[in-house]
Design a protein around this motif. Sequence first.
Motif, PDB file in Angstrom:
ATOM      1  N   ARG A   1     -14.019  -4.179   2.727  1.00  0.00           N
ATOM      2  CA  ARG A   1     -13.190  -3.353   1.861  1.00  0.00           C
ATOM      3  C   ARG A   1     -13.680  -1.929   1.969  1.00  0.00           C
ATOM      4  NH1 ARG A   1     -12.449  -8.258  -0.352  1.00  0.00           N
ATOM      5  NH2 ARG A   1     -10.494  -8.602  -1.462  1.00  0.00           N
TER       6      ARG A   1
ATOM      7  N   GLU B   1      -3.812  -6.040  -4.106  1.00  0.00           N
ATOM      8  CA  GLU B   1      -4.895  -5.860  -3.144  1.00  0.00           C
ATOM      9  C   GLU B   1      -4.932  -7.042  -2.178  1.00  0.00           C
ATOM     10  OE1 GLU B   1      -9.553  -4.656  -2.662  1.00  0.00           O
ATOM     11  OE2 GLU B   1      -8.671  -4.468  -4.647  1.00  0.00           O
TER      12      GLU B   1
ATOM     13  N   ARG C   1      -4.514  -2.935   2.035  1.00  0.00           N
ATOM     14  CA  ARG C   1      -4.190  -3.722   0.854  1.00  0.00           C
ATOM     15  C   ARG C   1      -3.895  -2.792  -0.314  1.00  0.00           C
ATOM     16  NH1 ARG C   1      -9.676  -6.838   2.451  1.00  0.00           N
ATOM     17  NH2 ARG C   1      -8.821  -8.123   4.117  1.00  0.00           N
TER      18      ARG C   1
ATOM     19  N   PRO D   1       0.804  -1.230   0.000  1.00  0.00           N
ATOM     20  CA  PRO D   1       0.000   0.000   0.000  1.00  0.00           C
ATOM     21  C   PRO D   1       0.834   1.275   0.000  1.00  0.00           C
ATOM     22  CG  PRO D   1      -0.760  -1.546   1.683  1.00  0.00           C
ATOM     23  CD  PRO D   1       0.535  -2.067   1.169  1.00  0.00           C
TER      24      PRO D   1
ATOM     25  N   ARG E   1     -12.065   2.274   1.278  1.00  0.00           N
ATOM     26  CA  ARG E   1     -10.979   3.205   1.004  1.00  0.00           C
ATOM     27  C   ARG E   1     -11.076   4.370   1.989  1.00  0.00           C
ATOM     28  NH1 ARG E   1     -11.634   3.345  -4.790  1.00  0.00           N
ATOM     29  NH2 ARG E   1     -11.349   5.592  -4.727  1.00  0.00           N
TER      30      ARG E   1
ATOM     31  N   TYR F   1      -4.308  -1.405  -3.638  1.00  0.00           N
ATOM     32  CA  TYR F   1      -5.391  -1.428  -4.618  1.00  0.00           C
ATOM     33  C   TYR F   1      -4.980  -0.654  -5.871  1.00  0.00           C
ATOM     34  CZ  TYR F   1      -9.699   0.646  -6.602  1.00  0.00           C
ATOM     35  OH  TYR F   1     -10.680   1.095  -7.437  1.00  0.00           O
TER      36      TYR F   1
ATOM     37  N   HIS G   1      -7.768  -3.144 -10.875  1.00  0.00           N
ATOM     38  CA  HIS G   1      -7.824  -4.432 -10.161  1.00  0.00           C
ATOM     39  C   HIS G   1      -6.820  -5.460 -10.684  1.00  0.00           C
ATOM     40  CE1 HIS G   1     -11.434  -2.975  -8.181  1.00  0.00           C
ATOM     41  NE2 HIS G   1     -11.903  -2.645  -9.355  1.00  0.00           N
TER      42      HIS G   1
ATOM     43  N   ARG H   1      -6.401   0.142   0.604  1.00  0.00           N
ATOM     44  CA  ARG H   1      -7.795  -0.238   0.800  1.00  0.00           C
ATOM     45  C   ARG H   1      -7.868  -1.051   2.084  1.00  0.00           C
ATOM     46  NH1 ARG H   1     -11.710  -3.316  -3.645  1.00  0.00           N
ATOM     47  NH2 ARG H   1     -13.575  -2.085  -3.257  1.00  0.00           N
TER      48      ARG H   1
END
Length: 380
Positions: free
Chosen positions: A273, A340, A314, A201, A275, A316, A320, A219
Amino acid sequence: MVDVTVVGAGVIGAACAEALSAAGLRVLVVDRADPACGTTAAGEGNVLLSDKPPGPELELARVSRALWPELLAHLGASAEWEPKGGIVVATTDAGAAALAATASGQRESGVDAVALTPDQVADMEPLLTKHITAAMHYPEDAQLQPVLATVALLTAVRQRGGEVRSGEAAVGVVTKGGAVAGVRTERETVPCRIVVNACGPWSAAFARAAGAPIDVLPRRGMILVTAPLPQSVRHKVYDADYVGAVASGDADLQTSTVVESTQAGTVLIGSSRQRVGFDDTIRVDVVTELARKAVALFPFLADVPVMRAYGGFRPYSPDHLPVIGEDPRLPGLWHATGHEGAGIGLAPATGRLLADLVLSRPPSVDPRPFRVDRPAVIAA
């Protein structure tokens, strides 16, 4: 002389370092904290095919699924490897249709996905709710202990003459002639021709410091851990909504039910999940939602005490997909990030692919979907 400096001692950095050292390169791994204490320690140890639709990430996952047991055996480590399989269930008609469609595409990509009858589900998971509309068994899904796996990978690097430094943050790179010539840490400048950004991250911050920004965002995810129990959940079991949550880019809170036992007897309950930047507050609304949905899937959990809750950030990426490859703006700077919540499962294939590219070997999977210079990743 160090050939490669890997910045980040989580499972992705460790897998890259192991693959590069196995190829004969002298590797240094640096991390601002201890190995595997960030995103890796906050994971469930998922090695999944079931949650990935057909496409590049699934291909990377299939390679990784084959590599993990082979790699652990080669390293002489168990890391609590458990190929217990997964069961995905739907609780609505719409969910059943979506699950069937996803499984059909996965089978075309070589994934073993087996539709279950209600009696088969009850036999495989006796404590699962009876209020399901469809179920799919994924025999290839597995689990391991991510910290133990990371330690095993880094131990191999040391045994091959490499070095792992804890508590030493990398703060930038040194360039010469428009290419990487070394890495700068809080303590010194280390000459090397390749630097791998595996900061999870925090990858965007290091990339920015190196002068080649990328768009990788934190995330937040949370997991509940119950008190130890007799065997109760035999597989990794999750609601089909989990696949949609994984694929979503929504910043708002999303939760979906994932329940599994560990070898220690505890039950892990996820997943969320959200943000929220690097805000690590334990949020009561998230914990409550995870518990409520888990009880709906496994009613017996209503009477089981939760021992603790933990969370992590995670890495992100907006499209994706992981970011794996050399940065075209700065030769010698490589990225291995953006996985992620799938980093544990994708680590061996990521390390193998990065080593293939560094050494100009035929790549194990098509690297183009993971390239750094795609619009979703190159930050302005």
